[in-house]
Design a protein around this motif. Structure first.
Motif, PDB file in Angstrom:
ATOM      1  N   ASP A 107       0.614  -1.250   0.279  1.00  0.00           N
ATOM      2  CA  ASP A 107      -0.016  -0.215   0.395  1.00  0.00           C
ATOM      3  C   ASP A 107       1.103   1.607  -0.331  1.00  0.00           C
ATOM      4  N   ARG A 108       1.517   1.690  -0.821  1.00  0.00           N
ATOM      5  CA  ARG A 108       2.774   2.630  -1.342  1.00  0.00           C
ATOM      6  C   ARG A 108       2.827   2.929  -2.734  1.00  0.00           C
ATOM      7  N   ASP A 109       2.994   4.243  -2.988  1.00  0.00           N
ATOM      8  CA  ASP A 109       2.740   4.451  -4.465  1.00  0.00           C
ATOM      9  C   ASP A 109       4.665   4.268  -5.196  1.00  0.00           C
ATOM     10  N   ASP A 110       5.522   4.397  -4.200  1.00  0.00           N
ATOM     11  CA  ASP A 110       6.755   4.198  -4.312  1.00  0.00           C
ATOM     12  C   ASP A 110       7.227   2.927  -3.656  1.00  0.00           C
ATOM     13  N   TRP A 111       8.521   2.677  -4.315  1.00  0.00           N
ATOM     14  CA  TRP A 111       9.236   1.319  -3.817  1.00  0.00           C
ATOM     15  C   TRP A 111       9.842   2.555  -2.676  1.00  0.00           C
ATOM     16  N   PRO A 112      10.217   2.297  -1.541  1.00  0.00           N
ATOM     17  CA  PRO A 112      11.260   2.786  -0.559  1.00  0.00           C
ATOM     18  C   PRO A 112      12.976   2.221  -0.856  1.00  0.00           C
ATOM     19  N   ALA A 113      13.194   3.301  -0.385  1.00  0.00           N
ATOM     20  CA  ALA A 113      15.210   2.742  -0.144  1.00  0.00           C
ATOM     21  C   ALA A 113      15.475   0.812  -0.073  1.00  0.00           C
ATOM     22  N   GLY A 114      14.955   1.159   1.563  1.00  0.00           N
ATOM     23  CA  GLY A 114      14.793  -0.470   1.968  1.00  0.00           C
ATOM     24  C   GLY A 114      14.505  -1.382   1.547  1.00  0.00           C
ATOM     25  N   PRO A 115      14.445  -3.010   1.713  1.00  0.00           N
ATOM     26  CA  PRO A 115      13.394  -3.684   1.916  1.00  0.00           C
ATOM     27  C   PRO A 115      11.908  -4.336   2.003  1.00  0.00           C
ATOM     28  N   VAL A 116      10.897  -4.102   1.041  1.00  0.00           N
ATOM     29  CA  VAL A 116       9.976  -4.014   2.158  1.00  0.00           C
ATOM     30  C   VAL A 116       9.534  -5.805   1.846  1.00  0.00           C
ATOM     31  N   ASP A 117       8.413  -5.283   3.331  1.00  0.00           N
ATOM     32  CA  ASP A 117       7.784  -7.266   3.309  1.00  0.00           C
ATOM     33  C   ASP A 117       6.391  -7.124   2.173  1.00  0.00           C
ATOM     34  N   LEU A 118       6.088  -8.542   1.545  1.00  0.00           N
ATOM     35  CA  LEU A 118       4.821  -8.978   0.502  1.00  0.00           C
ATOM     36  C   LEU A 118       3.810  -9.395   1.446  1.00  0.00           C
ATOM     37  N   PRO A 119       2.904  -8.388   1.702  1.00  0.00           N
ATOM     38  CA  PRO A 119       1.739  -9.421   2.748  1.00  0.00           C
ATOM     39  C   PRO A 119       1.430 -10.623   2.328  1.00  0.00           C
ATOM     40  N   GLU A 120       1.488 -11.278   0.846  1.00  0.00           N
ATOM     41  CA  GLU A 120       1.914 -12.604   0.483  1.00  0.00           C
ATOM     42  C   GLU A 120       2.621 -12.942  -0.370  1.00  0.00           C
ATOM     43  N   PRO A 121       2.957 -14.090  -0.070  1.00  0.00           N
ATOM     44  CA  PRO A 121       4.239 -14.354  -1.081  1.00  0.00           C
ATOM     45  C   PRO A 121       3.563 -14.304  -2.875  1.00  0.00           C
ATOM     46  N   VAL A 122       4.618 -13.812  -3.573  1.00  0.00           N
ATOM     47  CA  VAL A 122       4.471 -13.347  -4.770  1.00  0.00           C
ATOM     48  C   VAL A 122       5.493 -14.659  -5.668  1.00  0.00           C
ATOM     49  N   VAL A 123       4.386 -15.567  -6.520  1.00  0.00           N
ATOM     50  CA  VAL A 123       5.289 -16.236  -7.426  1.00  0.00           C
ATOM     51  C   VAL A 123       5.396 -16.224  -8.475  1.00  0.00           C
ATOM     52  N   GLU A 124       6.121 -15.921  -9.349  1.00  0.00           N
ATOM     53  CA  GLU A 124       6.651 -15.750 -11.201  1.00  0.00           C
ATOM     54  C   GLU A 124       7.105 -16.812 -11.565  1.00  0.00           C
ATOM     55  N   PHE A 125       7.706 -16.160 -12.807  1.00  0.00           N
ATOM     56  CA  PHE A 125       7.820 -17.239 -13.890  1.00  0.00           C
ATOM     57  C   PHE A 125       8.581 -16.291 -14.899  1.00  0.00           C
ATOM     58  N   SER A 126      10.388 -17.536 -14.808  1.00  0.00           N
ATOM     59  CA  SER A 126      11.329 -16.560 -15.884  1.00  0.00           C
ATOM     60  C   SER A 126      12.173 -17.817 -17.009  1.00  0.00           C
ATOM     61  N   THR A 127      12.255 -17.421 -17.641  1.00  0.00           N
ATOM     62  CA  THR A 127      12.925 -18.674 -18.590  1.00  0.00           C
ATOM     63  C   THR A 127      14.374 -18.959 -18.028  1.00  0.00           C
ATOM     64  N   LYS A 128      15.022 -20.293 -18.097  1.00  0.00           N
ATOM     65  CA  LYS A 128      15.587 -20.796 -17.756  1.00  0.00           C
ATOM     66  C   LYS A 128      16.748 -20.660 -19.099  1.00  0.00           C
ATOM     67  N   TYR A 129      16.681 -21.335 -19.541  1.00  0.00           N
ATOM     68  CA  TYR A 129      17.461 -21.841 -20.838  1.00  0.00           C
ATOM     69  C   TYR A 129      18.408 -20.902 -21.927  1.00  0.00           C
ATOM     70  N   GLU A 130      17.728 -19.572 -21.827  1.00  0.00           N
ATOM     71  CA  GLU A 130      17.700 -18.121 -22.640  1.00  0.00           C
ATOM     72  C   GLU A 130      19.329 -17.740 -22.088  1.00  0.00           C
ATOM     73  N   GLU A 131      19.613 -17.566 -23.123  1.00  0.00           N
ATOM     74  CA  GLU A 131      20.469 -16.501 -22.659  1.00  0.00           C
ATOM     75  C   GLU A 131      20.725 -15.207 -21.745  1.00  0.00           C
ATOM     76  N   GLN A 132      19.316 -14.542 -22.274  1.00  0.00           N
ATOM     77  CA  GLN A 132      19.230 -13.103 -21.107  1.00  0.00           C
ATOM     78  C   GLN A 132      17.517 -14.413 -20.069  1.00  0.00           C
ATOM     79  N   ASP A 133      17.633 -14.173 -19.010  1.00  0.00           N
ATOM     80  CA  ASP A 133      16.047 -14.275 -18.393  1.00  0.00           C
ATOM     81  C   ASP A 133      15.138 -13.412 -18.885  1.00  0.00           C
ATOM     82  N   ARG A 134      13.845 -14.187 -18.999  1.00  0.00           N
ATOM     83  CA  ARG A 134      13.147 -13.294 -19.086  1.00  0.00           C
ATOM     84  C   ARG A 134      11.877 -13.998 -18.461  1.00  0.00           C
TER      85      ARG A 134
END
Length: 339
Positions: free
Chosen positions: A150-177
Protein backbone atom coordinates in the motif's frame (compact mmCIF):
# COMPACT_ATOMS: atom_id res chain seq x y z
CA UNK A 1 26.46 -27.78 -16.88
CA UNK A 2 26.57 -24.34 -15.31
CA UNK A 3 29.22 -21.81 -14.36
CA UNK A 4 29.30 -23.06 -10.74
CA UNK A 5 28.50 -26.79 -10.95
CA UNK A 6 29.99 -29.69 -12.89
CA UNK A 7 27.79 -32.54 -14.05
CA UNK A 8 28.74 -36.19 -13.44
CA UNK A 9 26.61 -38.87 -15.10
CA UNK A 10 26.39 -42.33 -13.56
CA UNK A 11 23.46 -43.54 -15.70
CA UNK A 12 22.13 -41.64 -18.70
CA UNK A 13 18.43 -40.73 -18.72
CA UNK A 14 16.34 -41.90 -21.65
CA UNK A 15 13.08 -40.72 -23.19
CA UNK A 16 11.25 -43.23 -21.00
CA UNK A 17 13.30 -43.42 -17.81
CA UNK A 18 15.30 -41.08 -15.52
CA UNK A 19 18.99 -41.68 -15.00
CA UNK A 20 21.32 -40.98 -12.09
CA UNK A 21 24.21 -38.61 -11.55
CA UNK A 22 25.83 -36.00 -9.35
CA UNK A 23 26.29 -32.25 -9.19
CA UNK A 24 29.90 -31.42 -8.29
CA UNK A 25 29.97 -27.94 -6.78
CA UNK A 26 32.91 -25.68 -7.59
CA UNK A 27 34.06 -22.52 -5.82
CA UNK A 28 33.20 -20.38 -8.86
CA UNK A 29 30.39 -17.84 -8.95
CA UNK A 30 28.43 -15.84 -11.51
CA UNK A 31 26.68 -12.47 -11.37
CA UNK A 32 24.59 -10.63 -14.00
CA UNK A 33 24.44 -13.85 -16.09
CA UNK A 34 28.13 -13.40 -16.97
CA UNK A 35 29.18 -16.96 -16.27
CA UNK A 36 32.40 -17.83 -14.47
CA UNK A 37 33.83 -14.74 -12.78
CA UNK A 38 37.60 -14.11 -12.30
CA UNK A 39 37.86 -15.20 -8.65
CA UNK A 40 36.85 -18.45 -6.97
CA UNK A 41 35.43 -18.14 -3.44
CA UNK A 42 37.21 -20.78 -1.29
CA UNK A 43 34.79 -23.25 0.30
CA UNK A 44 31.75 -21.83 -1.49
CA UNK A 45 30.99 -25.05 -3.37
CA UNK A 46 30.97 -27.16 -0.22
CA UNK A 47 28.71 -24.66 1.59
CA UNK A 48 26.18 -24.68 -1.27
CA UNK A 49 26.22 -28.47 -1.49
CA UNK A 50 25.76 -28.84 2.27
CA UNK A 51 22.87 -26.37 2.41
CA UNK A 52 21.29 -27.95 -0.66
CA UNK A 53 21.40 -31.44 0.85
CA UNK A 54 20.09 -30.16 4.18
CA UNK A 55 17.13 -28.46 2.49
CA UNK A 56 16.35 -31.43 0.25
CA UNK A 57 16.18 -33.69 3.30
CA UNK A 58 13.83 -31.23 5.03
CA UNK A 59 11.65 -31.10 1.92
CA UNK A 60 11.50 -34.89 1.70
CA UNK A 61 10.50 -35.02 5.39
CA UNK A 62 7.71 -32.55 4.60
CA UNK A 63 6.44 -34.72 1.75
CA UNK A 64 7.73 -32.50 -1.07
CA UNK A 65 8.90 -34.63 -4.05
CA UNK A 66 12.47 -33.98 -5.23
CA UNK A 67 15.16 -35.56 -7.39
CA UNK A 68 17.61 -35.75 -4.42
CA UNK A 69 19.25 -39.10 -3.64
CA UNK A 70 21.96 -38.19 -1.12
CA UNK A 71 25.51 -36.84 -1.05
CA UNK A 72 28.67 -38.19 -2.62
CA UNK A 73 29.18 -41.13 -4.93
CA UNK A 74 27.35 -43.43 -2.49
CA UNK A 75 24.28 -41.14 -2.25
CA UNK A 76 24.56 -41.14 1.54
CA UNK A 77 22.31 -39.11 3.84
CA UNK A 78 23.93 -35.92 5.08
CA UNK A 79 24.05 -37.22 8.66
CA UNK A 80 26.24 -40.13 7.52
CA UNK A 81 29.21 -38.00 6.39
CA UNK A 82 31.82 -36.33 8.58
CA UNK A 83 33.01 -33.60 6.22
CA UNK A 84 31.00 -31.08 4.21
CA UNK A 85 30.13 -32.70 0.87
CA UNK A 86 30.85 -31.31 -2.56
CA UNK A 87 28.71 -33.72 -4.58
CA UNK A 88 24.91 -33.97 -4.59
CA UNK A 89 23.52 -37.27 -5.92
CA UNK A 90 20.33 -36.81 -7.94
CA UNK A 91 17.99 -38.45 -10.40
CA UNK A 92 18.65 -37.16 -13.90
CA UNK A 93 16.15 -36.28 -16.59
CA UNK A 94 16.59 -35.23 -20.20
CA UNK A 95 17.62 -31.69 -21.09
CA UNK A 96 16.99 -31.28 -24.83
CA UNK A 97 18.69 -28.61 -26.89
CA UNK A 98 16.79 -25.32 -27.09
CA UNK A 99 17.47 -23.96 -30.60
CA UNK A 100 17.67 -20.22 -31.20
CA UNK A 101 15.93 -19.37 -34.47
CA UNK A 102 16.95 -15.72 -34.77
CA UNK A 103 15.31 -13.26 -37.17
CA UNK A 104 13.00 -12.13 -34.37
CA UNK A 105 11.55 -15.63 -33.88
CA UNK A 106 13.37 -16.31 -30.60
CA UNK A 107 13.77 -19.80 -29.17
CA UNK A 108 12.15 -22.96 -30.53
CA UNK A 109 10.37 -24.54 -27.55
CA UNK A 110 8.40 -26.83 -29.86
CA UNK A 111 11.69 -28.46 -30.86
CA UNK A 112 12.72 -28.70 -27.20
CA UNK A 113 9.55 -30.57 -26.23
CA UNK A 114 9.61 -32.77 -29.32
CA UNK A 115 12.83 -34.28 -27.94
CA UNK A 116 11.84 -34.21 -24.26
CA UNK A 117 10.17 -37.59 -23.87
CA UNK A 118 8.28 -38.38 -20.69
CA UNK A 119 10.94 -37.00 -18.34
CA UNK A 120 12.63 -33.65 -18.83
CA UNK A 121 13.85 -30.56 -17.01
CA UNK A 122 11.15 -27.90 -17.27
CA UNK A 123 12.78 -24.91 -19.06
CA UNK A 124 11.56 -22.43 -16.44
CA UNK A 125 12.69 -20.96 -13.15
CA UNK A 126 9.86 -20.56 -10.65
CA UNK A 127 10.62 -17.54 -8.46
CA UNK A 128 9.02 -16.86 -5.08
CA UNK A 129 9.25 -13.57 -3.23
CA UNK A 130 8.51 -12.88 0.45
CA UNK A 131 10.09 -9.44 0.48
CA UNK A 132 11.34 -6.97 -2.11
CA UNK A 133 14.96 -6.31 -1.12
CA UNK A 134 17.32 -3.76 -2.63
CA UNK A 135 18.42 -5.13 -6.00
CA UNK A 136 15.23 -7.09 -6.68
CA UNK A 137 14.21 -6.97 -10.34
CA UNK A 138 10.59 -6.67 -9.22
CA UNK A 139 11.24 -3.00 -8.45
CA UNK A 140 11.79 -2.38 -12.17
CA UNK A 141 8.88 -4.47 -13.39
CA UNK A 142 6.01 -3.63 -11.05
CA UNK A 143 4.64 -0.86 -8.89
CA UNK A 144 4.19 -1.56 -5.17
CA UNK A 145 0.39 -1.71 -5.43
CA UNK A 146 0.67 -4.39 -8.15
CA UNK A 147 1.92 -6.82 -5.48
CA UNK A 148 -0.29 -5.72 -2.59
CA UNK A 149 1.98 -3.09 -1.02
CA UNK A 150 0.00 0.00 0.00
CA UNK A 151 2.27 2.76 -1.32
CA UNK A 152 3.00 4.47 -4.61
CA UNK A 153 6.79 4.17 -4.80
CA UNK A 154 9.43 1.67 -3.73
CA UNK A 155 11.40 2.87 -0.68
CA UNK A 156 15.18 2.67 -0.43
CA UNK A 157 15.09 -0.32 1.93
CA UNK A 158 13.52 -3.79 1.74
CA UNK A 159 9.73 -4.16 1.74
CA UNK A 160 7.77 -7.08 3.21
CA UNK A 161 5.07 -8.48 0.94
CA UNK A 162 1.66 -9.21 2.50
CA UNK A 163 1.61 -12.58 0.65
CA UNK A 164 4.37 -14.41 -1.26
CA UNK A 165 4.48 -13.61 -4.97
CA UNK A 166 5.31 -16.37 -7.49
CA UNK A 167 6.69 -15.56 -10.95
CA UNK A 168 8.04 -17.52 -13.89
CA UNK A 169 11.18 -16.81 -15.90
CA UNK A 170 13.08 -18.57 -18.66
CA UNK A 171 15.84 -21.02 -17.78
CA UNK A 172 17.87 -21.75 -20.92
CA UNK A 173 17.77 -18.49 -22.84
CA UNK A 174 20.95 -16.40 -22.89
CA UNK A 175 19.09 -13.65 -21.04
CA UNK A 176 16.46 -14.48 -18.43
CA UNK A 177 12.96 -13.21 -19.31
CA UNK A 178 10.03 -12.93 -16.92
CA UNK A 179 6.89 -14.42 -18.44
CA UNK A 180 3.17 -14.01 -18.09
CA UNK A 181 1.31 -17.11 -16.99
CA UNK A 182 0.11 -18.05 -20.49
CA UNK A 183 3.60 -18.02 -21.98
CA UNK A 184 5.01 -19.87 -18.97
CA UNK A 185 2.37 -22.55 -19.46
CA UNK A 186 3.29 -22.91 -23.13
CA UNK A 187 7.02 -23.14 -22.37
CA UNK A 188 6.45 -25.67 -19.56
CA UNK A 189 5.15 -28.32 -21.97
CA UNK A 190 3.40 -31.22 -20.25
CA UNK A 191 4.06 -29.71 -16.80
CA UNK A 192 1.16 -27.61 -15.50
CA UNK A 193 2.04 -24.14 -14.22
CA UNK A 194 -0.47 -24.52 -11.36
CA UNK A 195 1.48 -27.57 -10.15
CA UNK A 196 4.78 -25.71 -10.53
CA UNK A 197 3.46 -22.77 -8.52
CA UNK A 198 2.08 -25.03 -5.79
CA UNK A 199 5.42 -26.82 -5.50
CA UNK A 200 7.29 -23.50 -5.29
CA UNK A 201 5.02 -22.31 -2.49
CA UNK A 202 5.62 -25.51 -0.51
CA UNK A 203 9.38 -25.14 -0.92
CA UNK A 204 9.16 -21.50 0.13
CA UNK A 205 7.25 -22.45 3.28
CA UNK A 206 9.86 -25.04 4.32
CA UNK A 207 12.89 -22.80 3.65
CA UNK A 208 11.26 -19.74 5.24
CA UNK A 209 10.45 -21.66 8.42
CA UNK A 210 13.99 -23.02 8.76
CA UNK A 211 15.51 -19.60 8.04
CA UNK A 212 13.42 -18.01 10.79
CA UNK A 213 14.46 -20.69 13.28
CA UNK A 214 18.13 -19.99 12.46
CA UNK A 215 17.78 -16.21 12.74
CA UNK A 216 17.61 -15.41 9.01
CA UNK A 217 14.97 -13.66 6.94
CA UNK A 218 14.22 -15.56 3.73
CA UNK A 219 13.64 -12.81 1.18
CA UNK A 220 13.24 -14.63 -2.12
CA UNK A 221 14.39 -17.64 -4.08
CA UNK A 222 13.70 -19.96 -6.96
CA UNK A 223 13.27 -23.58 -7.85
CA UNK A 224 13.68 -25.63 -10.99
CA UNK A 225 11.50 -28.64 -11.63
CA UNK A 226 11.55 -31.88 -13.57
CA UNK A 227 8.53 -33.48 -15.17
CA UNK A 228 8.64 -37.26 -14.70
CA UNK A 229 5.81 -39.27 -16.24
CA UNK A 230 3.45 -36.32 -15.73
CA UNK A 231 4.47 -35.56 -12.14
CA UNK A 232 6.60 -32.56 -11.18
CA UNK A 233 9.46 -32.81 -8.69
CA UNK A 234 11.93 -30.23 -7.36
CA UNK A 235 15.23 -30.39 -9.25
CA UNK A 236 18.64 -28.69 -9.33
CA UNK A 237 19.45 -27.36 -5.81
CA UNK A 238 17.33 -25.50 -3.27
CA UNK A 239 17.72 -22.90 -0.55
CA UNK A 240 21.36 -21.88 -0.87
CA UNK A 241 23.01 -18.47 -0.78
CA UNK A 242 23.19 -18.55 -4.60
CA UNK A 243 19.62 -19.65 -5.37
CA UNK A 244 17.97 -17.61 -2.62
CA UNK A 245 18.38 -14.27 -0.87
CA UNK A 246 18.60 -14.28 2.90
CA UNK A 247 19.22 -11.47 5.35
CA UNK A 248 20.69 -11.60 8.85
CA UNK A 249 20.56 -8.62 11.17
CA UNK A 250 19.43 -6.42 8.30
CA UNK A 251 22.39 -7.42 6.08
CA UNK A 252 22.17 -9.47 2.88
CA UNK A 253 23.73 -12.93 3.23
CA UNK A 254 23.84 -14.26 -0.32
CA UNK A 255 25.46 -13.78 -3.69
CA UNK A 256 23.71 -10.40 -3.66
CA UNK A 257 26.63 -9.08 -1.55
CA UNK A 258 28.98 -9.52 -4.52
CA UNK A 259 26.41 -8.28 -7.03
CA UNK A 260 25.93 -5.03 -5.09
CA UNK A 261 29.71 -4.65 -4.68
CA UNK A 262 30.13 -4.69 -8.46
CA UNK A 263 27.33 -2.16 -8.86
CA UNK A 264 29.02 0.24 -6.41
CA UNK A 265 32.68 -0.27 -7.26
CA UNK A 266 32.61 -1.26 -10.95
CA UNK A 267 29.57 0.46 -12.48
CA UNK A 268 31.26 0.75 -15.89
CA UNK A 269 31.37 -3.03 -16.25
CA UNK A 270 27.77 -3.40 -15.01
CA UNK A 271 26.67 -0.76 -17.53
CA UNK A 272 28.60 -2.52 -20.32
CA UNK A 273 26.74 -5.76 -19.50
CA UNK A 274 23.38 -3.95 -19.65
CA UNK A 275 24.30 -2.29 -22.94
CA UNK A 276 25.38 -5.61 -24.47
CA UNK A 277 22.14 -7.31 -23.44
CA UNK A 278 20.08 -4.47 -24.88
CA UNK A 279 22.03 -4.59 -28.16
CA UNK A 280 21.55 -8.36 -28.38
CA UNK A 281 17.81 -7.86 -27.99
CA UNK A 282 17.76 -5.23 -30.74
CA UNK A 283 19.84 -7.30 -33.12
CA UNK A 284 18.07 -10.59 -32.39
CA UNK A 285 21.19 -12.50 -31.34
CA UNK A 286 21.58 -14.91 -28.44
CA UNK A 287 25.21 -14.38 -27.37
CA UNK A 288 25.24 -10.97 -25.70
CA UNK A 289 28.62 -11.58 -24.06
CA UNK A 290 30.33 -11.32 -27.45
CA UNK A 291 28.94 -7.80 -27.69
CA UNK A 292 30.17 -6.68 -24.27
CA UNK A 293 32.89 -4.02 -24.35
CA UNK A 294 34.41 -4.88 -20.93
CA UNK A 295 35.29 -7.83 -18.71
CA UNK A 296 34.65 -8.04 -14.97
CA UNK A 297 37.53 -6.83 -12.77
CA UNK A 298 38.75 -9.31 -10.14
CA UNK A 299 37.85 -8.94 -6.49
CA UNK A 300 40.48 -7.94 -3.94
CA UNK A 301 41.84 -10.66 -1.64
CA UNK A 302 40.15 -9.21 1.46
CA UNK A 303 36.75 -9.22 -0.25
CA UNK A 304 37.19 -12.81 -1.40
CA UNK A 305 38.10 -13.79 2.16
CA UNK A 306 35.12 -11.94 3.67
CA UNK A 307 32.67 -13.49 1.21
CA UNK A 308 34.14 -16.95 1.83
CA UNK A 309 33.56 -16.49 5.58
CA UNK A 310 29.98 -15.36 4.87
CA UNK A 311 29.20 -18.54 2.92
CA UNK A 312 30.81 -20.83 5.50
CA UNK A 313 29.43 -19.13 8.61
CA UNK A 314 26.01 -18.84 7.01
CA UNK A 315 25.92 -22.54 6.17
CA UNK A 316 26.92 -23.42 9.74
CA UNK A 317 24.19 -21.21 11.19
CA UNK A 318 21.48 -22.30 8.76
CA UNK A 319 22.10 -26.04 9.22
CA UNK A 320 22.80 -25.77 12.95
CA UNK A 321 26.06 -27.73 12.52
CA UNK A 322 29.67 -26.51 12.50
CA UNK A 323 30.62 -28.03 9.15
CA UNK A 324 33.18 -25.31 8.45
CA UNK A 325 36.01 -23.64 10.36
CA UNK A 326 34.56 -20.15 10.19
CA UNK A 327 33.80 -17.13 12.38
CA UNK A 328 30.42 -16.93 14.06
CA UNK A 329 27.59 -15.67 11.89
CA UNK A 330 27.46 -12.26 13.61
CA UNK A 331 31.15 -11.58 12.98
CA UNK A 332 30.99 -12.84 9.39
CA UNK A 333 27.95 -10.70 8.60
CA UNK A 334 29.51 -7.60 10.16
CA UNK A 335 32.52 -8.06 7.91
CA UNK A 336 30.50 -7.92 4.69
CA UNK A 337 28.25 -5.01 5.67
CA UNK A 338 30.36 -2.38 3.92
CA UNK A 339 31.60 -4.33 0.90
Amino acid sequence: MTSVKEFLVDREPTADSPGAGRFAFTDDYSVFDWGKMPDPIPGKGASLCTMGAYNFERLEAAGVPTHYRGVGADAAPLAAVDDPPRELAVDLVQVPELPFRGDGDGYDYDAFHADAGSNYLVPLEIVFRNTVPVGSSLRRRADPRDVGVDRDDWPAGPVDLPEPVVEFSTKYEEQDRYLDRAEADRIAGAADVADLEALARRVNDVVTARAADAGFVHEDGKIECASVDGDVVVADVVGTFDENRFAYGGQEVSKEVVRQHYKREHPDWVDAVSDAKARADREGVADWRGLCSASPPPLSADIVDAVADMYAAGANAYTGTDWFDAPGIDAAVDRVRDL
